[in-house]
Design an enzyme around this catalytic site. Structure first.
Site, mmCIF file in Angstrom:
data_model
loop_
_atom_site.group_PDB
_atom_site.id
_atom_site.type_symbol
_atom_site.label_atom_id
_atom_site.label_comp_id
_atom_site.label_asym_id
_atom_site.label_seq_id
_atom_site.Cartn_x
_atom_site.Cartn_y
_atom_site.Cartn_z
ATOM 1 N N ASN A 90 0.868 -1.179 0.000
ATOM 2 C CA ASN A 90 0.000 0.000 0.000
ATOM 3 C C ASN A 90 0.902 1.226 0.000
ATOM 4 O O ASN A 90 1.523 1.536 1.014
ATOM 5 C CB ASN A 90 -0.893 -0.035 1.252
ATOM 6 N N TRP A 91 0.974 1.892 -1.149
ATOM 7 C CA TRP A 91 1.887 3.037 -1.259
ATOM 8 C C TRP A 91 1.328 4.302 -0.599
ATOM 9 O O TRP A 91 2.031 5.300 -0.512
ATOM 10 C CB TRP A 91 2.205 3.308 -2.739
ATOM 11 N N LYS A 92 0.058 4.262 -0.181
ATOM 12 C CA LYS A 92 -0.576 5.447 0.428
ATOM 13 C C LYS A 92 -0.351 6.660 -0.488
ATOM 14 O O LYS A 92 -0.324 6.495 -1.703
ATOM 15 C CB LYS A 92 -0.048 5.653 1.856
ATOM 16 N N HIS B 41 -9.400 1.397 5.211
ATOM 17 C CA HIS B 41 -8.121 1.558 5.911
ATOM 18 C C HIS B 41 -8.332 2.475 7.115
ATOM 19 O O HIS B 41 -9.114 3.420 7.044
ATOM 20 C CB HIS B 41 -7.073 2.137 4.958
ATOM 21 N N GLU C 5 -6.646 4.810 8.222
ATOM 22 C CA GLU C 5 -6.393 6.230 7.934
ATOM 23 C C GLU C 5 -7.637 6.876 7.343
ATOM 24 O O GLU C 5 -7.914 8.046 7.581
ATOM 25 C CB GLU C 5 -5.172 6.350 7.001
ATOM 26 N N GLU D 53 -5.089 -4.608 10.804
ATOM 27 C CA GLU D 53 -4.026 -3.613 10.981
ATOM 28 C C GLU D 53 -4.274 -2.837 12.283
ATOM 29 O O GLU D 53 -5.076 -1.894 12.299
ATOM 30 C CB GLU D 53 -4.005 -2.627 9.813
ATOM 31 N N GLY E 212 3.022 2.384 10.794
ATOM 32 C CA GLY E 212 4.022 3.440 10.642
ATOM 33 C C GLY E 212 4.787 3.769 11.910
ATOM 34 O O GLY E 212 5.488 4.781 11.976
ATOM 35 N N SER F 24 3.704 -2.079 10.358
ATOM 36 C CA SER F 24 5.156 -2.201 10.583
ATOM 37 C C SER F 24 5.714 -3.568 10.196
ATOM 38 O O SER F 24 6.614 -4.086 10.864
ATOM 39 C CB SER F 24 5.512 -1.851 12.036
ATOM 40 N N GLY G 249 2.997 -1.104 4.220
ATOM 41 C CA GLY G 249 3.038 0.303 3.843
ATOM 42 C C GLY G 249 4.448 0.722 3.457
ATOM 43 O O GLY G 249 4.924 0.444 2.355
ATOM 44 N N GLY G 250 5.148 1.366 4.388
ATOM 45 C CA GLY G 250 6.457 1.958 4.108
ATOM 46 C C GLY G 250 7.440 1.018 3.416
ATOM 47 O O GLY G 250 8.154 1.433 2.498
HETATM 48 P P1 13P Z 1 3.338 0.439 7.569
HETATM 49 O O1 13P Z 1 3.783 -0.867 6.980
HETATM 50 O O2 13P Z 1 4.072 1.621 7.010
HETATM 51 O O3 13P Z 1 3.296 0.383 9.069
HETATM 52 O O4 13P Z 1 1.812 0.656 7.083
HETATM 53 C C1 13P Z 1 0.891 -0.360 7.256
HETATM 54 C C2 13P Z 1 -0.341 -0.013 6.523
HETATM 55 O O5 13P Z 1 -1.087 0.857 6.928
HETATM 56 C C3 13P Z 1 -0.625 -0.727 5.268
HETATM 57 O O6 13P Z 1 -1.920 -0.494 4.831
#
Ligand code: 13P
Length: 248
Positions: free
Chosen positions: A11-13, A96, A98, A166, A172, A211, A232-233
């Site tokens: 997920n590149w957000k 998600h 967020e 999640e 993050g 993470s 994510g990251g």
């Molecule tokens: P991180 O892997 O950066 O913690 O993000 C997780 C996430 O929200 C994937 O959707």
């Protein structure tokens, strides 16, 4: 039930402009050179079409990060499921944390978006997860179970879909739950999926997200009921993402 083929989703957000397509290409080349688990990338909507071209003919699947619950209309700034599918996506992340936190998305809205996604032929990945406050109050299992029951529409029962657990406090932050905590919530998510949609939904993978990194992926991915990871990251650079994929 053990999931034999893990599903690893990036997920590149809100990260990535044209130059980032090279990371998708690097991923494609490595993945296509040796058979690996099931893999998808979810870039920002603006890159979907270009990523389709970059990933064409390969095994890396393409997804969106959200869609509107309506098929079309006067919704300035929104992207419909059909638009994502038209641009090359075959799946979409929905609900998600967020979006639940920053855009007030409720379980009912997430369920409506999932209906829109399946109507457009997209496979939804529906996200759930507790806040730190809820975990500390001993509510993780009850909160997540209620989110699953409220966010999965009836129409999913005959369709491919995934759920992603999640924990909000793990996203993050570099923090992750213990493997026992992950196993406990994944078992509860499985029970809630089956309660909501019946036995046929037992095959839907439950991804863990929050993470996930090259150094913790292997142990997380061998935890009971963990069918893959939502990353994510560590999915932004092909080199890191490939280490997670190789751990699966
Ligand atoms: P991180 O892997 O950066 O913690 O993000 C997780 C996430 O929200 C994937 O959707």
């Amino acid at each position: 039930m053990k999931q034999s083929v893990k599903f690893i989703v990036g997920n590149w957000k809100m990260h990535g402009v044209s130059a980032a397509v090279s990371e998708a290409l690097a991923l494609k080349e490595a993945v296509d050179a040796s058979p690996m688990c099931r893999i998808a990338l979810c870039p920002p909507a603006t890159l979907t079409d270009r990523m389709r071209a970059a990933l064409a003919g390969g095994r890396v699947e393409l997804g969106g990060q959200d869609c509107h619950e309506k098929a079309s209309g006067a919704f300035t700034g929104s992207v419909s499921a059909e638009m994502l599918a038209d641009a090359g996506a075959t799946l979409v992340i929905l609900g998600h944390s967020e979006r639940r936190a920053a855009f007030g998305e409720t379980d009912a809205l997430v369920a409506a978006k999932a209906e829109a996604a399946i109507a457009a032929g997209l496979e939804p990945i529906i996200c759930v997860g507790e806040t730190l406050e809820q975990r500390e109050a001993g509510q993780a299992v009850s909160v997540v179970s209620a989110q699953v029951e409220g966010s999965l529409p009836d129409g999913l029962s005959e369709r491919p879909f995934a759920v992603a657990y999640e924990p909000v406090w793990a996203i993050g932050t570099g923090l992750t739950p213990t493997l026992e905590q992950i196993a406990e919530v994944h078992a509860a998510v499985r029970a809630a999926i089956v309660k909501r949609l019946g036995e046929a939904a037992r095959r839907a993978p439950i991804l863990y997200g929050g993470s996930v990194k090259p150094d913790n992926a292997a142990e997380i991915l061998t935890t009971p009921e963990v069918g893959g990871a939502l990353v994510g990251g560590a999915s932004l650079l092909a080199e890191d993402f490939l280490k997670i994929i190789r751990a699966a």
